[in-house]
Enzyme design. Structure first.
Site: not given
Ligand code: GRF
Length: 208
Positions: A103, A120, A122
């Site tokens: 993040l 990345n 999304h």
């Molecule tokens: C996922 O939905 C991804 O697309 C977003 O953050 C979430 C991360 O989930 N960027 P995780 O930590 O991989 O379970």
């Protein structure tokens, strides 16, 4: 784009992947598993979290993968934070950096060092439903509010703008009329777990 041989792995060696996380790390797990099953000809050499205590770090430990915390608050600015991540990635001779639920924003210094090699994921079909503040359930709520018929996930190359870099691949899922944001998130996440390994393979092939 530099060859991956010059970045870390030599010819015939596997792609070396550093994964950046902030939370649960289910995408991290899908990358680790894809490396384990041979779907990705690669290895996760380092996991970096900007937060301590997150489940992604436990996943790394359970797999015997080196992991560390780089806390943004320990650095004066985003450049310093990015510089430290870059230093650690280079130390591990990383070929590809994967942001998986990470993040924080990365700055030009690391993006320049790894051109086209930072990815990345999304949880929406970019360029829709991306940008600053669009993360987690907020994305799925917005999709449902707009009564979209489909959503999905996008893997893209990271540049300096949030969710704006070139798209590597997208996968779609249907949106049901009765979906809650949580249900839609789960359906999209299942696709993410297939999409990320595929996208890594696409980029790996370009580096060879
Ligand atoms: C996922 O939905 C991804 O697309 C977003 O953050 C979430 C991360 O989930 N960027 P995780 O930590 O991989 O379970």
């Amino acid at each position: 784009m530099p060859s991956y041989g010059s970045a870390g792995a030599g010819k015939g060696e596997v792609i070396r992947i550093t994964v950046l996380v902030s939370g649960g790390g289910s995408n991290l797990q899908s990358i680790i598993d894809a490396c384990g099953s041979g779907k990705i000809d690669g290895r996760v050499v380092l996991v970096i979290s900007n937060k301590d205590g997150v489940y992604a770090l436990q996943r790394a430990a359970a797999e015997g993968i080196e992991a560390c915390v780089v806390d943004r608050n320990s650095y004066e600015n985003d450049e310093g934070f990015s510089e430290e991540i870059m230093r650690l990635a280079k130390e591990k001779k990383t070929d590809i950096i994967c942001l998986a639920g990470f993040l924080k924003k990365l700055k030009k210094n690391i993006i320049k060092e790894y051109p086209g090699r930072i990815l990345n994921i999304h949880p929406a079909l970019l360029p829709s439903y991306g940008g600053k503040g669009m993360y987690g359930l907020r994305v799925h709520r917005a999709v449902l509010e707009n009564r979209e018929k489909e959503s999905g996930c996008t893997v893209h190359i990271v540049n300096e703008e949030y969710d704006r870099g070139p798209i590597v691949l997208q996968r779609k899922v249907p949106v049901k009329r009765t979906d809650t944001p949580e249900e839609l998130a789960e359906r999209v996440l299942r696709e993410e777990h297939r999409a990320y390994p595929d996208a890594i393979n696409i980029i790996s092939r370009k580096l060879q």
